[in-house]
Enzyme design. Structure first.
Site, PDB file in Angstrom:
ATOM      1  N   ASP A  96       0.850  -1.185   0.000  1.00  0.00           N
ATOM      2  CA  ASP A  96       0.000   0.000   0.000  1.00  0.00           C
ATOM      3  C   ASP A  96       0.893   1.245   0.000  1.00  0.00           C
ATOM      4  OD1 ASP A  96      -3.115   0.711   0.779  1.00  0.00           O
ATOM      5  OD2 ASP A  96      -1.712   2.231   1.451  1.00  0.00           O
ATOM      6  N   ILE A  97       0.577   2.216  -0.862  1.00  0.00           N
ATOM      7  CA  ILE A  97       1.349   3.464  -0.926  1.00  0.00           C
ATOM      8  C   ILE A  97       1.018   4.307   0.303  1.00  0.00           C
ATOM      9  CG2 ILE A  97       1.793   5.566  -2.240  1.00  0.00           C
ATOM     10  CD1 ILE A  97       1.007   4.056  -4.759  1.00  0.00           C
ATOM     11  N   GLU A 116      -4.841   2.446  -4.050  1.00  0.00           N
ATOM     12  CA  GLU A 116      -3.380   2.458  -3.948  1.00  0.00           C
ATOM     13  C   GLU A 116      -2.821   1.147  -3.412  1.00  0.00           C
ATOM     14  OE1 GLU A 116      -4.891   4.349  -0.056  1.00  0.00           O
ATOM     15  OE2 GLU A 116      -5.526   4.100  -2.115  1.00  0.00           O
TER      16      GLU A 116
END
Length: 545
Positions: free
Chosen positions: A418-419, A461
């Protein structure tokens, strides 16, 4: 439905036209031209009908599945939050029990410190066994020294852990109240330690669930309590409202989970998935407007028409030019037309050299048309499994590959990625900047992983790396390589970004594919909780918390 009615009327009109033709005497050329025109139109209609039905079912199943996955993920987050809140209250009562010497002022300071550090509750309070509020944080709530009543008094009298349904408190706020009984070191009941979430103010629920509430498809989610009141909703004005007229809510209140097409309380058709959280009695609903699916279907039909009309027009012109005695080829073509609209693959006619040049050309043309439709259908299936922005396979393809590996009883690791602070990137650089970051991440990771590894965009994301024949130690090394490379590289927004990762392993951690993803996601959540930009391997429910 209107399109199907239109198709039916078209077919009925052609049948009527054919009856008139057979009652009159025509030249063979004229009859053949009429037959060719009718065949081409019928083929077009059946192709459109079959493609429409296939695409409608595919899109409906895809979005129901996506919504089900999203509701399960949100339910997992809410359930994990409730457990963390409960543990926080339990630790508070234990601390007070182990420190009987604490003064009233010290208890007040402790509650203030705990509330500001944990951020689970809008307020924390100690209400003694008589119902008197002894301490409350923040002190500005103004309840200290008052006696409680109603739901709060019931919580005091219960002497057991409780999570009250939404209610309006003494301060006039709509709230959810969680309480833990407090017994001193001698075992005497001293009241409750309670935490309140003010639903119509900034709270922990809105912080966790508030990102990306309504996406570009119009999809959104909401949370309801055990009494049918809204605890979270994109429209904050509706929080605390009883949900009426939505057929899913009674099912949720009865402890059911599922997915179906419904009409919501505002009269809007939706593709909805709902998930019940038995530990706290809450329910999560994720839904997508049917109008969005209808828009995709309309666009699909338009594109299909643009694809097939020109080839069919060429077929018609060429066939009419050479129309002669083609009785036998028409019979063969009719057999092919009968396949349209069925669920089986359309088998093109076998190409055989006819004594008649016109019949030979028509057969070739129909083969081209059938192959074009099959190619378009296959392309649609591929597009349904591919993320259009990054070019990565999507969650549907991930599920297919996981099931395949599990059926082969093959060891593999799942890396959830996950960003970090992606919402901030979108807010600062716009969605175009966010899209460039997503494409950059996909390209970077694909350049680092092995040829046998598979990288997917799960949604938003969040990405998933599937590593076959790889244990968690090997997966950890790859995850660290990805993390450090991204952190040390300048992204399209002019600076580096960071990612958080979580790892689970099949079948060591679990043989359930659903649990396997939940474990990787919880490990990812732990990475974020510990400060982001790190990799966490799932170690079980205690260590991961």
């Amino acid at each position: 439905m209107l399109e199907l009615i239109g198709y039916s009327k078209t077919i009925a009109g052609m049948v009527y036209f054919m009856k008139i033709l057979f009652k009159r005497k025509f030249k063979l050329t004229t009859l053949l031209i009429s037959l060719i025109c009718t065949s081409v139109v019928l083929i077009t209609v059946f192709l459109l009908f079959a493609s429409y039905q296939f695409e409608k079912k595919s899109l409906t199943d895809t979005y129901l599945s996506l919504n089900s996955s999203k509701s399960e993920k949100i339910s997992s987050s809410v359930n994990f939050l409730s457990k963390s809140m409960r543990i926080s209250l339990q630790e508070t009562t234990k601390y007070l029990r182990d420190h009987p010497e604490m003064t009233d002022k010290e208890i007040q300071q402790y509650l203030e410190l705990l509330r500001s550090n944990s951020r689970y509750f809008n307020s924390l309070s100690w209400t003694d066994e008589t119902g008197l509020v002894r301490n409350v944080a923040p002190i500005t709530v103004g309840l200290k020294g008052n006696y409680v009543s109603g739901v709060l008094k019931d919580s005091v009298n219960a002497k057991v852990p409780m999570l009250a349904p939404p209610f309006t408190g003494l301060t006039g706020r709509m709230m959810v109240f969680m309480s833990e009984p407090y017994f001193d070191h001698n075992g005497n009941y001293r009241g409750i330690i309670g935490g309140a979430i003010f639903l119509q103010e900034q709270n922990v629920l809105s912080e966790i669930l508030g990102n990306d509430i309504i996406d570009e498809t119009g999809s959104y989610y909401f949370v309801v309590g055990p009494n049918g009141k809204l605890l979270f909703h994109p429209d904050s004005k509706r929080i605390g409202e009883f949900v009426e007229g939505n057929p899913m809510i009674p099912k949720l209140l009865n402890g059911q989970s599922g997915m179906e097409r419904i009409v919501n309380s505002k009269g809007v058709p939706m593709l909805a998935a709902y998930n019940f959280i038995p530990e706290i009695g809450w329910g999560v609903v994720q839904q997508t407007p049917v109008s969005y699916i209808d828009g995709l279907l309309k666009k699909h039909i338009q594109n299909l028409l643009l694809t097939i009309l020109f080839p069919f027009f060429i077929i018609l012109v060429v066939s009419i030019s050479f129309a002669k005695k083609l009785a036998k080829p028409f019979i063969d073509l009719a057999d092919v037309v009968n396949q349209f609209g069925s669920d089986t693959k359309i088998q093109p006619p076998v190409h055989q050299s006819h004594w008649n040049r016109e019949a030979d050309l028509l057969t070739k043309s129909l083969i081209i048309a059938v192959e074009a439709v099959e190619k378009n259908k296959n392309k649609l299936v591929e597009e349904a499994m591919t993320d259009s922005l990054t070019g990565l396979p999507n969650r549907r393809k991930l599920n297919e590959m996981m099931v395949s590996l599990a059926n082969q009883k093959q060891l593999f690791s799942l890396v959830a990625m996950d960003i970090d602070h992606f919402k901030s990137i979108n807010d600062t650089y716009g969605h175009q900047g966010g899209d460039e970051v997503l494409k950059y991440l996909a390209k970077t990771v694909r350049s680092l992983i092995r040829e046998k590894d598979m990288f997917f965009r799960y949604g938003g994301e969040e990405f998933v790396l599937l590593m076959s024949d790889t244990n968690t130690s090997e997966a950890y090394m790859m995850a660290e390589r990805i993390r450090t490379t991204i952190a040390d590289t300048i992204s399209p927004i002019g600076k580096s970004i960071t990612v958080s990762l979580g790892i689970s392993e099949f079948p060591i951690h679990t043989q359930s594919l659903g649990d396997l993803f939940i474990f990787a996601d919880k490990a990812l959540y732990q990475s974020k909780t510990n400060g982001r930009n790190q990799v966490t391997i799932w170690q079980g429910p205690y260590n991961s918390f």
